[in-house]
Design a protein around this motif. Structure first.
Motif, PDB file in Angstrom:
ATOM      1  N   MET A  54       0.818  -1.217   0.000  1.00  0.00           N
ATOM      2  CA  MET A  54       0.000   0.000   0.000  1.00  0.00           C
ATOM      3  C   MET A  54       0.852   1.267   0.000  1.00  0.00           C
ATOM      4  O   MET A  54       0.450   2.303  -0.536  1.00  0.00           O
ATOM      5  N   VAL A  55       2.037   1.188   0.624  1.00  0.00           N
ATOM      6  CA  VAL A  55       2.961   2.328   0.556  1.00  0.00           C
ATOM      7  C   VAL A  55       3.392   2.561  -0.885  1.00  0.00           C
ATOM      8  O   VAL A  55       3.418   3.698  -1.383  1.00  0.00           O
ATOM      9  N   LEU A  56       3.712   1.475  -1.582  1.00  0.00           N
ATOM     10  CA  LEU A  56       4.060   1.592  -2.997  1.00  0.00           C
ATOM     11  C   LEU A  56       2.877   2.112  -3.817  1.00  0.00           C
ATOM     12  O   LEU A  56       3.059   2.904  -4.744  1.00  0.00           O
ATOM     13  N   TYR A  57       1.676   1.669  -3.438  1.00  0.00           N
ATOM     14  CA  TYR A  57       0.475   2.140  -4.134  1.00  0.00           C
ATOM     15  C   TYR A  57       0.311   3.652  -3.979  1.00  0.00           C
ATOM     16  O   TYR A  57       0.037   4.371  -4.945  1.00  0.00           O
ATOM     17  N   GLY A  58       0.496   4.130  -2.746  1.00  0.00           N
ATOM     18  CA  GLY A  58       0.387   5.568  -2.509  1.00  0.00           C
ATOM     19  C   GLY A  58       1.427   6.355  -3.294  1.00  0.00           C
ATOM     20  O   GLY A  58       1.136   7.422  -3.851  1.00  0.00           O
ATOM     21  N   ALA A  59       2.658   5.824  -3.348  1.00  0.00           N
ATOM     22  CA  ALA A  59       3.711   6.498  -4.110  1.00  0.00           C
ATOM     23  C   ALA A  59       3.371   6.529  -5.599  1.00  0.00           C
ATOM     24  O   ALA A  59       3.569   7.553  -6.279  1.00  0.00           O
ATOM     25  N   ALA A  60       2.829   5.422  -6.117  1.00  0.00           N
ATOM     26  CA  ALA A  60       2.468   5.370  -7.534  1.00  0.00           C
ATOM     27  C   ALA A  60       1.340   6.349  -7.855  1.00  0.00           C
ATOM     28  O   ALA A  60       1.353   7.009  -8.898  1.00  0.00           O
ATOM     29  N   GLU A  61       0.376   6.474  -6.944  1.00  0.00           N
ATOM     30  CA  GLU A  61      -0.713   7.431  -7.144  1.00  0.00           C
ATOM     31  C   GLU A  61      -0.181   8.862  -7.139  1.00  0.00           C
ATOM     32  O   GLU A  61      -0.608   9.704  -7.940  1.00  0.00           O
ATOM     33  N   ALA A  62       0.755   9.137  -6.226  1.00  0.00           N
ATOM     34  CA  ALA A  62       1.345  10.474  -6.182  1.00  0.00           C
ATOM     35  C   ALA A  62       2.085  10.784  -7.479  1.00  0.00           C
ATOM     36  O   ALA A  62       1.994  11.901  -8.017  1.00  0.00           O
ATOM     37  N   VAL A  63       2.826   9.799  -7.977  1.00  0.00           N
ATOM     38  CA  VAL A  63       3.564  10.001  -9.227  1.00  0.00           C
ATOM     39  C   VAL A  63       2.587  10.242 -10.383  1.00  0.00           C
ATOM     40  O   VAL A  63       2.832  11.088 -11.259  1.00  0.00           O
ATOM     41  N   ARG A  64       1.465   9.523 -10.376  1.00  0.00           N
ATOM     42  CA  ARG A  64       0.470   9.752 -11.434  1.00  0.00           C
ATOM     43  C   ARG A  64      -0.039  11.192 -11.401  1.00  0.00           C
ATOM     44  O   ARG A  64      -0.209  11.824 -12.441  1.00  0.00           O
ATOM     45  N   GLY A  65      -0.297  11.698 -10.197  1.00  0.00           N
ATOM     46  CA  GLY A  65      -0.752  13.079 -10.080  1.00  0.00           C
ATOM     47  C   GLY A  65       0.282  14.070 -10.594  1.00  0.00           C
ATOM     48  O   GLY A  65      -0.043  15.055 -11.276  1.00  0.00           O
ATOM     49  N   ILE A  66       1.565  13.825 -10.270  1.00  0.00           N
ATOM     50  CA  ILE A  66       2.640  14.712 -10.744  1.00  0.00           C
ATOM     51  C   ILE A  66       2.757  14.640 -12.257  1.00  0.00           C
ATOM     52  O   ILE A  66       2.956  15.664 -12.935  1.00  0.00           O
ATOM     53  N   LEU A  67       2.620  13.446 -12.811  1.00  0.00           N
ATOM     54  CA  LEU A  67       2.781  13.274 -14.255  1.00  0.00           C
ATOM     55  C   LEU A  67       1.680  13.991 -15.044  1.00  0.00           C
ATOM     56  O   LEU A  67       1.960  14.576 -16.098  1.00  0.00           O
ATOM     57  N   VAL A  68       0.449  13.947 -14.549  1.00  0.00           N
ATOM     58  CA  VAL A  68      -0.605  14.658 -15.284  1.00  0.00           C
ATOM     59  C   VAL A  68      -0.422  16.168 -15.169  1.00  0.00           C
ATOM     60  O   VAL A  68      -0.750  16.919 -16.111  1.00  0.00           O
ATOM     61  N   GLN A  69       0.122  16.643 -14.039  1.00  0.00           N
ATOM     62  CA  GLN A  69       0.428  18.065 -13.928  1.00  0.00           C
ATOM     63  C   GLN A  69       1.491  18.468 -14.949  1.00  0.00           C
ATOM     64  O   GLN A  69       1.404  19.522 -15.589  1.00  0.00           O
ATOM     65  N   ARG A  70       2.504  17.619 -15.094  1.00  0.00           N
ATOM     66  CA  ARG A  70       3.555  17.912 -16.076  1.00  0.00           C
ATOM     67  C   ARG A  70       3.016  17.824 -17.503  1.00  0.00           C
ATOM     68  O   ARG A  70       3.438  18.586 -18.373  1.00  0.00           O
ATOM     69  N   ALA A  71       2.099  16.900 -17.724  1.00  0.00           N
ATOM     70  CA  ALA A  71       1.480  16.809 -19.056  1.00  0.00           C
ATOM     71  C   ALA A  71       0.701  18.083 -19.369  1.00  0.00           C
ATOM     72  O   ALA A  71       0.736  18.581 -20.498  1.00  0.00           O
ATOM     73  N   ALA A  72       0.003  18.616 -18.353  1.00  0.00           N
ATOM     74  CA  ALA A  72      -0.727  19.872 -18.544  1.00  0.00           C
ATOM     75  C   ALA A  72       0.230  21.020 -18.825  1.00  0.00           C
ATOM     76  O   ALA A  72      -0.034  21.882 -19.680  1.00  0.00           O
ATOM     77  N   ALA A  73       1.365  21.034 -18.096  1.00  0.00           N
ATOM     78  CA  ALA A  73       2.357  22.087 -18.321  1.00  0.00           C
ATOM     79  C   ALA A  73       2.948  21.985 -19.723  1.00  0.00           C
ATOM     80  O   ALA A  73       3.139  22.997 -20.417  1.00  0.00           O
ATOM     81  N   ARG A  74       3.224  20.767 -20.171  1.00  0.00           N
ATOM     82  CA  ARG A  74       3.782  20.589 -21.508  1.00  0.00           C
ATOM     83  C   ARG A  74       2.765  20.981 -22.577  1.00  0.00           C
ATOM     84  O   ARG A  74       3.128  21.561 -23.603  1.00  0.00           O
ATOM     85  N   TYR A  75       1.529  20.659 -22.338  1.00  0.00           N
ATOM     86  CA  TYR A  75       0.473  21.066 -23.268  1.00  0.00           C
ATOM     87  C   TYR A  75       0.413  22.593 -23.366  1.00  0.00           C
ATOM     88  O   TYR A  75       0.266  23.155 -24.453  1.00  0.00           O
TER      89      TYR A  75
END
Length: 611
Positions: A54-75
């Protein structure tokens, strides 16, 4: 759209969905192994493994949130500049610009939202359904039926709410556009006491926006509530059916809880999509509009830099009718004329005749329906935007200054204004003394919250801005509308200097004082050229012009008087019949209504005698 970041979102979505198997497995092991064996060691080990997962799950969810923010910035980085450039070249007006900017922000915020992340979980729903079938085929059937029901709700929501959502977006756009227009003229509203009427109109538009928005939100909420209720009913059904299967000895007790958790995970993405369907639909529509607009701008042919022009202007069969589809009357109809390089053309005529529209068409501020505007033989679209801006200086009828310093406004918002060119342009426009008299000189900040300039001061700044790039052509639309006698004298001197430097000048005016510096005078009436004549003032008349300017300080009233009308319409009947071309003057005729304007000889008149 930041595809690189979105690919990694997909990768981490695989990890998060695989890790979501851990809680059901932990529950299954606790019920089927720990409780039956009373093994404390087993409980500790499987619990520690589950916590780590579950710790790994939380980290993966956090990374997903960061990645979509970066995708928005790149867009944003990829689309912002082309969009801004396209809007600056487009003739769609404030409403189109505001709408596309809202579309841009909608897509940008959607890319960074959890709704987009939920879409990446949808492909894993069949995986969880398969796990349900592995637990027991009947549990898989129940889950599959629930998913089909949720999909049906999503389709119904799309069909039923589409019209309400579009109406809500349209009415909201109209309300915002009205507000922007009102705020841009707040001084006039206060001066004329229009606030009650404006408030009432604003309220009616906001009321329509709220009503349509409430209808759309109500429909969306009804479907979302239905999907939530359906999901809870399915979980109850799975628990009840699982209990029956345990009683019947077909599954163990742990399977009940594992099935409940797995079915919830299979149904969650569908519920999330239904809850965010309105946002998904809006983002999809906004993305389509943006891509269509950007594709249209990208299809414009590339232009190469042309040789330095001499300033010869040719307008050919120009027609402008913004209401052509509605059968409206054209503002300009088959207008043709030429201005030789280094000459001054004054455009006069009654209000609403189309004078300012001609100026806008020449500089490219509007897109004509038919016809062409040529500079040194090259059509307007063949000139690169930056070279055209350097070559053609423009003072519009309604002067707009941008938030920034006086020097930055004169320098056309250059990041590092050339101080020497700024001062030279200010002196050429006759506003240097005005600039140094301001609190911080050329560094004075102007605009809302800073120094507010008068109408005459703004026109002088606009003239200096037009002269900053040392253009070969000057297009001046009512540049003396707000000037006093001294300001008008400075304007005439600036035009004379430009003429002496070989610049071509087209000046739209209601005041006859500037006609002393004109080589040609063109009268426009009802969107057509009424006459095109040479200006022939004697030296004594030019010297007497300041007194004439003072006497004609009310152009709007003067142009409607019988005397002014007589001056404008007095023609030599014999010259009309013969249509003799004046030596050295570009030819224009006044054709019948059914004929296009070509370029026969003008009527020769001596404006010195007329004025």
């Amino acid at each position: 759209m930041g595809l690189g970041s979105l690919k990694w979102v997909a990768v981490f979505s695989v990890a998060t969905n695989l890790l979501m198997i851990v809680p059901p497995l932990h529950m299954l092991q606790v019920y089927d192994r720990v409780l039956s064996s009373n093994s404390l060691e087993t409980l500790i080990y499987i619990t520690l493994i589950a916590v780590a997962a579950m710790v790994l799950y939380g980290a993966a969810e956090a990374v997903r949130g960061i990645l979509v923010q970066r995708a928005a910035a790149r867009y944003t980085v990829e689309k912002a500049d082309p969009l801004f450039e396209g809007l600056s070249k487009s003739n769609g007006g404030m409403r189109q610009s505001s709408g596309l900017l809202r579309d841009f922000n909608m897509v940008r915020s959607f890319i960074a939202s959890r709704t987009l992340v939920g879409l990446f979980d949808l492909p894993f729903a069949p995986f969880f359904v398969l796990l349900m079938f592995m637990l027991h085929w009947s549990l898989g059937i129940i889950t599959l039926v629930g998913i089909m029901a949720l999909v049906g709700i999503a389709i119904m929501q799309k069909v039923i709410t589409a019209k309400a959502a579009d109406t809500a977006k349209e009415t909201d756009s109209e309300a915002l556009s009205f507000a922007q227009t009102v705020f841009s003229r707040s001084e006039d509203i206060r001066a004329m006491g229009l606030l009650p009427s404006v408030m009432q109109r604003w309220g009616s538009r906001m009321g329509a926006s709220l009503a349509s928005g409430d209808e759309a939100a109500g429909q969306a909420s009804a479907f979302y509530g239905t999907s939530k209720a359906l999901r809870k009913i399915l979980q109850i059904a799975i628990m009840a059916w699982g209990a029956y299967l345990v009683i019947d000895g077909q599954i163990s007790g742990g399977v009940i809880f594992a099935a409940s958790m797995l079915s919830g995970r299979a149904l969650a993405p569908f519920e999330q999509v239904i809850g965010g369907w309105d946002r998904i639909s809006q983002a999809r529509g906004s993305h389509g509009k943006l891509e269509a607009f950007l594709a249209e701008q990208a299809n414009r042919p590339e232009t190469m830099r042309l040789p330095e022009p001499t300033g010869h202007i040719a307008v050919e069969s120009l027609t402008f009718n913004p209401n052509e589809e509605k059968g409206g009357k054209p503002i300009l109809e088959n207008v043709s004329f030429e201005v030789p390089a280094g000459k001054v053309l004054a455009v006069i005529g009654p209000s609403g005749a189309g004078k300012s529209t001609i100026a806008k068409a020449i500089v490219g501020a509007i897109q004509q329906n038919t016809g062409q505007v040529r500079l040194d033989g090259a059509e307007r679209s063949q000139w690169p935007e930056d070279q055209w801006g350097e070559t053609v200086g423009y003072v519009s009828q309604e002067v707009t200054l941008f938030p920034g310093s006086l020097a930055e406004n004169i320098a056309r918002l250059e990041i590092e204004p050339n101080e020497e060119k700024v001062v030279r342009a200010a002196m050429a426009a006759g506003m240097h003394d005005m600039a140094v008299a301001l609190p911080d000189g050329y560094g004075t900040m102007i605009g809302p919250g800073a120094v507010m300039l008068s109408g005459g001061q703004k026109q002088r700044v606009a003239l200096a801005r037009a002269l900053y790039s040392d253009p070969r052509v000057l297009i001046l639309d009512e540049p003396n509308a707000h000037l006093d006698a001294n300001g008008e004298t400075s304007l005439i001197a600036a035009i004379e200097r430009a003429k002496g430097q070989g610049r071509t000048v087209v000046i739209v005016t209601q005041r006859r004082s500037v006609l002393t510096v004109a080589d040609y005078v063109m009268t426009v009436k009802d969107g057509r050229i009424d006459s095109y004549v040479t200006a022939n003032f004697s030296k004594s008349q030019q010297q007497a012009k300041p007194q004439q300017a003072a006497a004609q300080a009310e152009p709007q009233a003067a142009q409607n008087t019988p005397v002014a009308a007589a001056k404008s319409e007095r023609l030599d009947s014999e010259a009309l019949k013969k249509r003799r071309r004046v030596a050295g003057a570009p030819g224009i005729s006044t054709p019948a209504a059914a004929e296009p304007v070509v370029a026969p000889a003008p009527v020769q008149r001596d404006l010195g005698e007329r004025l």
